[in-house]
Every structure is written in C-alpha cells, then in structure tokens.
Design an enzyme around this catalytic site. Structure first.
Site, PDB file in Angstrom:
ATOM      1  N   ASP A 133       7.663   4.779  -3.667  1.00 38.68           N
ATOM      2  CA  ASP A 133       7.284   5.061  -2.278  1.00 38.68           C
ATOM      3  C   ASP A 133       8.529   5.318  -1.425  1.00 38.68           C
ATOM      4  O   ASP A 133       8.528   6.182  -0.543  1.00 38.68           O
ATOM      5  CB  ASP A 133       6.491   3.890  -1.696  1.00 38.68           C
ATOM      6  CG  ASP A 133       5.201   3.639  -2.454  1.00 38.68           C
ATOM      7  OD1 ASP A 133       4.643   4.607  -3.011  1.00 38.68           O
ATOM      8  OD2 ASP A 133       4.759   2.480  -2.509  1.00 38.68           O
ATOM      9  N   THR A 160       9.876  12.609 -10.723  1.00 40.20           N
ATOM     10  CA  THR A 160      10.793  11.510 -11.002  1.00 40.20           C
ATOM     11  C   THR A 160      10.632  11.100 -12.469  1.00 40.20           C
ATOM     12  O   THR A 160       9.529  11.125 -13.014  1.00 40.20           O
ATOM     13  CB  THR A 160      10.537  10.299 -10.070  1.00 40.20           C
ATOM     14  OG1 THR A 160       9.172   9.903 -10.200  1.00 40.20           O
ATOM     15  CG2 THR A 160      10.831  10.655  -8.620  1.00 40.20           C
ATOM     16  N   GLY A 214       0.878  -1.175   0.000  1.00 40.92           N
ATOM     17  CA  GLY A 214       0.000   0.000   0.000  1.00 40.92           C
ATOM     18  C   GLY A 214       0.908   1.216   0.000  1.00 40.92           C
ATOM     19  O   GLY A 214       1.890   1.264   0.743  1.00 40.92           O
ATOM     20  N   LYS A 215       0.574   2.176  -0.841  1.00 40.68           N
ATOM     21  CA  LYS A 215       1.467   3.340  -0.951  1.00 40.68           C
ATOM     22  C   LYS A 215       1.561   4.090   0.372  1.00 40.68           C
ATOM     23  O   LYS A 215       2.616   4.620   0.715  1.00 40.68           O
ATOM     24  CB  LYS A 215       0.986   4.265  -2.072  1.00 40.68           C
ATOM     25  CG  LYS A 215       1.101   3.590  -3.437  1.00 40.68           C
ATOM     26  CD  LYS A 215       0.755   4.490  -4.569  1.00 40.68           C
ATOM     27  CE  LYS A 215       0.487   3.690  -5.845  1.00 40.68           C
ATOM     28  NZ  LYS A 215       1.556   2.780  -6.252  1.00 40.68           N
ATOM     29  N   GLU A 243      -4.867   6.351  -2.919  1.00 42.50           N
ATOM     30  CA  GLU A 243      -5.437   5.005  -2.835  1.00 42.50           C
ATOM     31  C   GLU A 243      -6.515   4.925  -1.762  1.00 42.50           C
ATOM     32  O   GLU A 243      -6.941   3.830  -1.402  1.00 42.50           O
ATOM     33  CB  GLU A 243      -4.328   3.972  -2.553  1.00 42.50           C
ATOM     34  CG  GLU A 243      -3.452   3.717  -3.759  1.00 42.50           C
ATOM     35  CD  GLU A 243      -2.439   2.599  -3.563  1.00 42.50           C
ATOM     36  OE1 GLU A 243      -2.150   2.228  -2.414  1.00 42.50           O
ATOM     37  OE2 GLU A 243      -1.922   2.108  -4.577  1.00 42.50           O
ATOM     38  N   GLY A 264      16.349   9.908 -13.783  1.00 46.44           N
ATOM     39  CA  GLY A 264      16.563  10.536 -12.480  1.00 46.44           C
ATOM     40  C   GLY A 264      15.384  11.352 -12.010  1.00 46.44           C
ATOM     41  O   GLY A 264      14.222  10.963 -12.180  1.00 46.44           O
ATOM     42  N   ASN A 301       5.586  11.288 -10.546  1.00 41.88           N
ATOM     43  CA  ASN A 301       6.365  10.945 -11.725  1.00 41.88           C
ATOM     44  C   ASN A 301       5.903  11.816 -12.905  1.00 41.88           C
ATOM     45  O   ASN A 301       4.953  12.583 -12.798  1.00 41.88           O
ATOM     46  CB  ASN A 301       6.311   9.433 -12.040  1.00 41.88           C
ATOM     47  CG  ASN A 301       4.921   8.962 -12.407  1.00 41.88           C
ATOM     48  OD1 ASN A 301       4.124   9.711 -12.989  1.00 41.88           O
ATOM     49  ND2 ASN A 301       4.610   7.721 -12.077  1.00 41.88           N
ATOM     50  N   GLY A 358      12.009   8.119 -14.062  1.00 44.43           N
ATOM     51  CA  GLY A 358      12.497   6.767 -14.351  1.00 44.43           C
ATOM     52  C   GLY A 358      14.012   6.755 -14.459  1.00 44.43           C
ATOM     53  O   GLY A 358      14.713   7.294 -13.602  1.00 44.43           O
TER      54      GLY A 358
HETATM   55  O1  RIB Z   1       3.607   1.559  -4.794  1.00 40.13           O
HETATM   56  C1  RIB Z   1       3.589   0.172  -4.569  1.00 40.13           C
HETATM   57  C2  RIB Z   1       2.286  -0.229  -3.938  1.00 40.13           C
HETATM   58  O2  RIB Z   1       1.250   0.031  -4.855  1.00 40.13           O
HETATM   59  C3  RIB Z   1       2.192  -1.685  -3.616  1.00 40.13           C
HETATM   60  O3  RIB Z   1       2.678  -1.988  -2.328  1.00 40.13           O
HETATM   61  C4  RIB Z   1       0.707  -1.974  -3.806  1.00 40.13           C
HETATM   62  O4  RIB Z   1       0.040  -2.260  -2.613  1.00 40.13           O
HETATM   63  C5  RIB Z   1       0.128  -0.738  -4.472  1.00 40.13           C
HETATM   64  O5  RIB Z   1      -0.559   0.043  -3.584  1.00 40.13           O
END
Ligand code: RIB
Length: 298
Positions: free
Chosen positions: A244, A212, A38-39, A137, A217, A180, A214
C-alpha cells in the site's frame, strides 16, 4: 486535479507469532495490537504522506471512529466516508511471523455495504481528469469503474486481493495497474513479468503498468519503455501495508510528473521503511522521512 481513494477501511488486529498457525494447531501470540488499516485507508494515507491532496471514500461502522480520526489526523479529506449504524466495520486478523511476513483474514463488514446511490453521491464531487485509486476490498467495484470512466476520471487500480469478481470488471477502463506479479498473472495468464507486461499492453494498450516483484524489486512500463528498480535493505519487522505504501507513493510520483526511476526509488524506499516497523497505516513514512533516510539497494 483531485485524487480520490475509494476503498476499504479496516480495524487491523495484529498478532505477533513464531510461525503462521497450522491446521489443527492452537498457537499463542507474543503480543497483540490494534491498528488502522484497510488497503484503501493505507493507500490514501501513503499518497497524502507522499505529498498529494487526497479524498477518501468508503464506509465504516460505529466501531470504526478511530479510522476516521486517523485519516483526519493525516489531513485526508473524509467527507465521503459514510457511517453504517447496522454493520461492523471491516476488520482484518493479521498474523506476523518472526521474519515479518504476514497472513491476513479479512471480514468485509461495512466495506461491502456501499450502495450505488452512495457511489453516485461521491463521484458527483469529482470531474474529468481527476484520479480515482481503487483496490478490491469493497463491493460494487465494477459500478465504480464504469461510472468514474464515464465521467472521464483517470482510473488507477491495485487489484488486491485478486478474485474472480475483479476479473469480470471492464479492465480496459484502467489507466494505471499497480500490482504484484501474482495479480498480473491472474489478469493476463503469464507468470514471467516481462511477458505479462507485453501481454497486458496488447490487451490494454492505453494502460500503464507497474508490477512489484517482492525481493526482485519492481518494473514500470510507461507505454513505451520498461523501467526497473531494486528493493532497499532493511530488517523486516512487519510487511503489512508495504504494498500500500508503494502504491500510494507511486501514484503521487506519477501525479507530480516525477521521472520514472525517481518514482520507483521513492516508492521502494518508502515501502522499505514501512516494513521496518510495526502496523499498517502507522508504519507509513512521510516524504521528508523518505528523503532523509539513507538505505542501501539490495
Ligand atoms: O494491505 C494491508 C491491509 O490489508 C491491512 O491493513 C488489512 O486491513 C488488509 O486490508
């Protein structure tokens, strides 16, 4: 000053595959693993491992007890993580291919059952000047942004994953965008990162902007100057949570008033280390590990 990460907690089911499954194809996986993710959770842990004291707010189901345990093990404060007895925790089905790239299917679950009353309850424990780090999310992002800003909190946003709902939030209330190039383009309509920074600055003059890129940089516009940094060379095993890790380390660097190039270097190195091993939250290195690891810039 406190840092609150208000975001998702997911159970990540990670399948190693030769290539991403194609339409109509049935594909066998060589290995499967269950990880914390999860982010929101990943960024809270990254920020903590980078050195900040962090509070996490969000919601899990009864199946998500190990997510809470992972946060507690990392010394993240979890008193604002609610438990919903009637819904499954958020989960992610992640394919990781032989190049370490991933693709993700997300089920929001309890990440999307957060009520306004719960948000008010969380924010009551924070004050003017505290930082809130958000991603996209969880539900009610617009309400959280409005209420946090109303209180005088500093709002940092990682607008991931991008969708139309996010674009309807009042983004003029964001102090830090960490995103990004695709997310930046969705917000301002410009694909070129330098043009995107200029356009975003015109639209949101109070905001600081990290983009960001990729393999190219990252760029950080601190309100006056754009700083640029490359990426570090590693063999990619699993890119999950690389963004993350970068976000958590970046925010910690800002909070510690580090110099922009040092922040970018630490964030890039931490995220390269995360890419070199499997998992999401589990792959995030500690600050000591980042400092002790020598990597070549690409
Ligand atoms: O950014 C990576 C995350 O995106 C993963 O851990 C997944 O759970 C999604 O939320």
């Amino acid at each position: 000053m406190k840092i609150l990460v208000f975001g998702s907690l997911n159970i990540d089911r990670r399948y190693m595959v030769d290539h991403f499954v194609q339409p109509g194809e049935t594909l066998s996986s060589d290995s499967v693993g269950t990880f914390s993710g999860g982010k929101g959770l990943n960024q809270a842990i990254a920020c903590k491992k980078a050195g900040s004291d962090v509070y996490m707010a969000g919601k899990i189901g009864t199946d998500g007890a190990f997510l809470l345990a992972e946060l507690k093990d990392a010394d993240v404060v979890t008193k604002h993580v609610f438990i919903d007895d009637d819904e499954l925790s958020g989960h992610a089905i992640i394919q990781v291919d032989k190049n370490g790239q991933n693709c993700i299917i997300l089920y929001g679950g309890t990440n999307r059952t957060i009520t306004h009353a719960e948000i008010d309850e969380v924010l009551a424990d924070f004050d003017k000047g505290d930082i809130i780090l958000l991603q996209n999310e969880i539900n009610a992002l617009d309400y959280i942004i409005d209420k946090a800003h109303e209180k005088g909190m500093v709002v940092a946003l990682n607008p991931s994953p991008m969708d139309d709902k996010l674009l309807s939030c009042d983004l003029s209330k964001i102090s830090y965008f960490i995103m990004n190039e695709i997310e930046a383009a969705a917000i301002c309509g410009q694909n070129d990162p330098d043009v995107a920074i200029a356009t975003l600055h015109e639209k949101y003059p109070e905001s600081k902007i990290v983009i960001t890129l990729g393999g190219d940089g990252s760029k950080y516009f601190d309100g006056e100057i754009t700083h640029e940094h490359g990426i570090y060379s590693v063999k990619a095993v699993d890119t999950t949570a690389a963004g993350d890790t970068f976000t958590g380390y970046f925010l910690n660097g800002l909070m510690e008033n580090m110099e922009p190039m040092e922040i970018m270097s630490m964030a890039a190195k931490a995220s390269a280390i995360a890419v070199s091993r499997p998992g999401a939250a589990d792959s995030i290195p500690t600050k000591d590990e980042v400092l002790a690891t020598e990597l070549e810039l690409k």
